[in-house]
Design a protein around this motif. Sequence first.
Motif, PDB file in Angstrom:
ATOM      1  N   THR A 156      52.652  35.397  23.291  1.00 36.19           N
ATOM      2  CA  THR A 156      51.293  35.053  23.395  1.00 36.19           C
ATOM      3  C   THR A 156      50.462  35.983  24.553  1.00 36.19           C
ATOM      4  N   THR A 157      49.964  36.986  24.165  1.00 38.90           N
ATOM      5  CA  THR A 157      48.983  37.758  25.508  1.00 38.90           C
ATOM      6  C   THR A 157      47.586  37.598  25.631  1.00 38.90           C
ATOM      7  N   ALA A 158      47.482  37.083  26.433  1.00 38.65           N
ATOM      8  CA  ALA A 158      45.796  36.529  27.274  1.00 38.65           C
ATOM      9  C   ALA A 158      44.697  37.734  26.954  1.00 38.65           C
ATOM     10  N   LEU A 159      43.542  38.554  25.610  1.00 42.31           N
ATOM     11  CA  LEU A 159      42.722  39.516  25.613  1.00 42.31           C
ATOM     12  C   LEU A 159      42.324  39.789  26.464  1.00 42.31           C
ATOM     13  N   PHE A 160      41.627  38.857  27.473  1.00 46.78           N
ATOM     14  CA  PHE A 160      40.698  39.839  28.777  1.00 46.78           C
ATOM     15  C   PHE A 160      41.258  39.129  29.991  1.00 46.78           C
ATOM     16  N   ASN A 161      43.178  38.557  29.668  1.00 44.37           N
ATOM     17  CA  ASN A 161      43.626  38.315  31.217  1.00 44.37           C
ATOM     18  C   ASN A 161      45.138  38.749  31.680  1.00 44.37           C
ATOM     19  N   ARG A 162      45.139  39.724  30.976  1.00 46.06           N
ATOM     20  CA  ARG A 162      46.411  40.242  30.186  1.00 46.06           C
ATOM     21  C   ARG A 162      48.029  40.258  30.987  1.00 46.06           C
ATOM     22  N   ASN A 163      47.726  40.191  32.089  1.00 46.49           N
ATOM     23  CA  ASN A 163      48.929  39.461  33.713  1.00 46.49           C
ATOM     24  C   ASN A 163      48.525  38.076  34.177  1.00 46.49           C
ATOM     25  N   ASN A 164      47.632  37.294  33.023  1.00 51.14           N
ATOM     26  CA  ASN A 164      47.290  35.909  33.489  1.00 51.14           C
ATOM     27  C   ASN A 164      46.834  36.305  35.314  1.00 51.14           C
ATOM     28  N   ASN A 165      46.226  36.868  35.363  1.00 51.04           N
ATOM     29  CA  ASN A 165      45.593  36.912  37.262  1.00 51.04           C
ATOM     30  C   ASN A 165      44.687  35.555  37.617  1.00 51.04           C
ATOM     31  N   TYR A 166      45.565  34.764  38.557  1.00 47.92           N
ATOM     32  CA  TYR A 166      44.106  33.883  39.119  1.00 47.92           C
ATOM     33  C   TYR A 166      43.041  34.835  39.413  1.00 47.92           C
ATOM     34  N   VAL A 167      43.195  36.082  39.656  1.00 44.86           N
ATOM     35  CA  VAL A 167      41.891  36.653  40.848  1.00 44.86           C
ATOM     36  C   VAL A 167      40.456  36.903  39.662  1.00 44.86           C
TER      37      VAL A 167
ATOM     38  N   PHE B  98      40.717  35.492  36.422  1.00 45.97           N
ATOM     39  CA  PHE B  98      40.410  33.884  36.007  1.00 45.97           C
ATOM     40  C   PHE B  98      39.577  33.691  36.925  1.00 45.97           C
ATOM     41  N   LEU B  99      39.639  32.638  38.193  1.00 46.66           N
ATOM     42  CA  LEU B  99      39.636  32.031  38.654  1.00 46.66           C
ATOM     43  C   LEU B  99      38.585  32.372  39.989  1.00 46.66           C
ATOM     44  N   VAL B 100      38.614  33.255  40.715  1.00 50.62           N
ATOM     45  CA  VAL B 100      38.340  33.578  41.704  1.00 50.62           C
ATOM     46  C   VAL B 100      36.580  34.069  41.515  1.00 50.62           C
ATOM     47  N   PRO B 101      35.791  34.498  40.697  1.00 57.05           N
ATOM     48  CA  PRO B 101      34.516  34.838  40.167  1.00 57.05           C
ATOM     49  C   PRO B 101      33.067  33.244  40.448  1.00 57.05           C
ATOM     50  N   PRO B 102      33.813  32.273  38.946  1.00 59.00           N
ATOM     51  CA  PRO B 102      33.032  31.226  38.918  1.00 59.00           C
ATOM     52  C   PRO B 102      33.619  30.453  40.183  1.00 59.00           C
ATOM     53  N   VAL B 103      34.348  30.181  41.425  1.00 60.26           N
ATOM     54  CA  VAL B 103      34.096  30.006  42.237  1.00 60.26           C
ATOM     55  C   VAL B 103      33.775  30.614  43.437  1.00 60.26           C
ATOM     56  N   LEU B 104      33.384  31.156  43.623  1.00 59.38           N
ATOM     57  CA  LEU B 104      32.800  32.301  44.326  1.00 59.38           C
ATOM     58  C   LEU B 104      31.310  31.986  43.609  1.00 59.38           C
ATOM     59  N   ILE B 105      30.605  31.950  42.162  1.00 61.05           N
ATOM     60  CA  ILE B 105      29.420  31.634  42.076  1.00 61.05           C
ATOM     61  C   ILE B 105      29.024  29.612  42.289  1.00 61.05           C
ATOM     62  N   ALA B 106      29.978  28.992  42.061  1.00 65.21           N
ATOM     63  CA  ALA B 106      29.783  27.463  42.630  1.00 65.21           C
ATOM     64  C   ALA B 106      29.547  27.872  44.411  1.00 65.21           C
ATOM     65  N   LEU B 107      30.022  28.413  45.063  1.00 62.07           N
ATOM     66  CA  LEU B 107      29.671  28.319  46.550  1.00 62.07           C
ATOM     67  C   LEU B 107      28.241  29.529  46.823  1.00 62.07           C
ATOM     68  N   LEU B 108      28.615  30.286  46.008  1.00 63.93           N
ATOM     69  CA  LEU B 108      27.049  30.612  46.404  1.00 63.93           C
ATOM     70  C   LEU B 108      26.461  29.427  45.849  1.00 63.93           C
ATOM     71  N   GLN B 109      26.037  29.007  44.209  1.00 64.94           N
ATOM     72  CA  GLN B 109      25.257  28.689  44.425  1.00 64.94           C
ATOM     73  C   GLN B 109      24.820  26.734  45.737  1.00 64.94           C
ATOM     74  N   LEU B 110      25.859  26.064  46.073  1.00 65.60           N
ATOM     75  CA  LEU B 110      26.033  25.938  47.823  1.00 65.60           C
ATOM     76  C   LEU B 110      25.207  26.183  47.901  1.00 65.60           C
ATOM     77  N   LEU B 111      25.705  27.333  48.609  1.00 67.64           N
ATOM     78  CA  LEU B 111      25.376  27.890  49.658  1.00 67.64           C
ATOM     79  C   LEU B 111      23.743  28.066  49.686  1.00 67.64           C
ATOM     80  N   ALA B 112      22.935  28.922  48.272  1.00 62.87           N
ATOM     81  CA  ALA B 112      22.174  28.916  48.223  1.00 62.87           C
ATOM     82  C   ALA B 112      21.101  27.324  48.564  1.00 62.87           C
ATOM     83  N   MET B 113      21.943  26.354  47.711  1.00 64.09           N
ATOM     84  CA  MET B 113      20.777  25.385  47.758  1.00 64.09           C
ATOM     85  C   MET B 113      20.616  25.123  49.172  1.00 64.09           C
ATOM     86  N   MET B 114      21.308  24.956  50.081  1.00 65.02           N
ATOM     87  CA  MET B 114      21.342  24.035  51.640  1.00 65.02           C
ATOM     88  C   MET B 114      20.622  25.282  52.378  1.00 65.02           C
TER      89      MET B 114
END
Length: 391
Positions: free
Chosen positions: A169-180, A182-198
């Motif tokens: 099994t090979t991930a097409l867009f995350n070959r190294n299964n790196n969480y940076v 995979f996870l960091v962009p949506p987490v930061l976008i959620a944080l940015l939305q919360l800060l913008a709302m405030m």
Amino acid sequence: MRVLLKQELKRLWCSPWQLALVTYIPLISILCLWWLFSAGLPRQLPVAVVDQDNSQLTRTLTRNLAANAVIKPITYTQFADAKAAMTQAEVYAVVVFPHEFKRKLLTGSSPTVDIRYNSQFLLVGKLLSSQLQLSVGAGLMEVAGMKQLLNGANRATVAVNLSPVTSQTTALFNRNNNYVGFLVPPVLIALLQLLAMMVFVNSLNDSLIRQGEQYLLPAKFWWHVGAKVLFYTPVMLVHGGFILAWLYGVLRLPIAGNLLLLIAAQAMMFLALWTLVILVFLLMREPARSVSFCTALFAPAFAFMGITFPVNDMPELAQWWRLIMPSSHYIDSHVSIISYGAGALQVLQQSISYGYFIIVLALAWGLHRVIWNKQIALTTTSQGEAVGVKS
């Protein structure tokens, strides 16, 4: 409009909390969240091991678990203690080797290795589930191979008997299964939305006029709103651009599309966010309640993005809630641009999903008319009573 923009700048400069929200707090928050995931993959996750057999085989399997970089086995003598540790989040999983495990295995029985993990930790649970099965299965496969060799089978036959079909099994867009990546962009976008709302709800609260125990809307309310949109949208886009520059410029995460399209998609996300905040602000018309309600609404944004949990498997209520999250609409364009190299036309087609927020803006407009008419009637009545008392 120029006068209103200057007023916004003056209000920002005179408000230490608002100034912090648009300057150093987003930068510190972004860098701290990235640092939490900077390791790329979770390592040395504590796992309770209960060895009720205490044989050479179970000790070998425990060493196999320790050899896996993801797993940190911790020995417990009693299953109850291991279960209590998992309940208290001291360990994330429990592996139980039953009594007479080795004897049953060698005599042709089918003993069961009890593996339990805490599924409340979604990613950690899934990762441990796969890694535990992989480590234990590899150790048991060695035992099965030795048993067949002792029975006279050659090595080639043993390999076929143990694993007649192999898969990769090979991930097409995350070959190294790196969480940076995979996870960091949506987490930061959620944080940015919360800060913008405030930032935006604080700015709207500053425009309220205190009269006794009531808060009144200012005259030319929509002119004030327009000035705030023109003022704070570029400010928050700077922070959104910093996130993109940090992830795909400094950290060199793979990207297939154009970063400028992501900036445009962020601008649409902010415009949709402003409409929701305006509606909540008009419904509450009280600073503390407006901030509290908006925080409760946008705080769980990451869970509704469909990154760690499939959207189609969400309950229907959660899917409806997802539709009112601007970040959920943005993340679809983000994934398309980053992973698939989507162009401007495809991003424009995806932006049609923001059509829901036109309805939100219409509701806010109608609600303002109702509130403003009541405000005028209240003011007229108060003036009439004052004249009557004076005469």
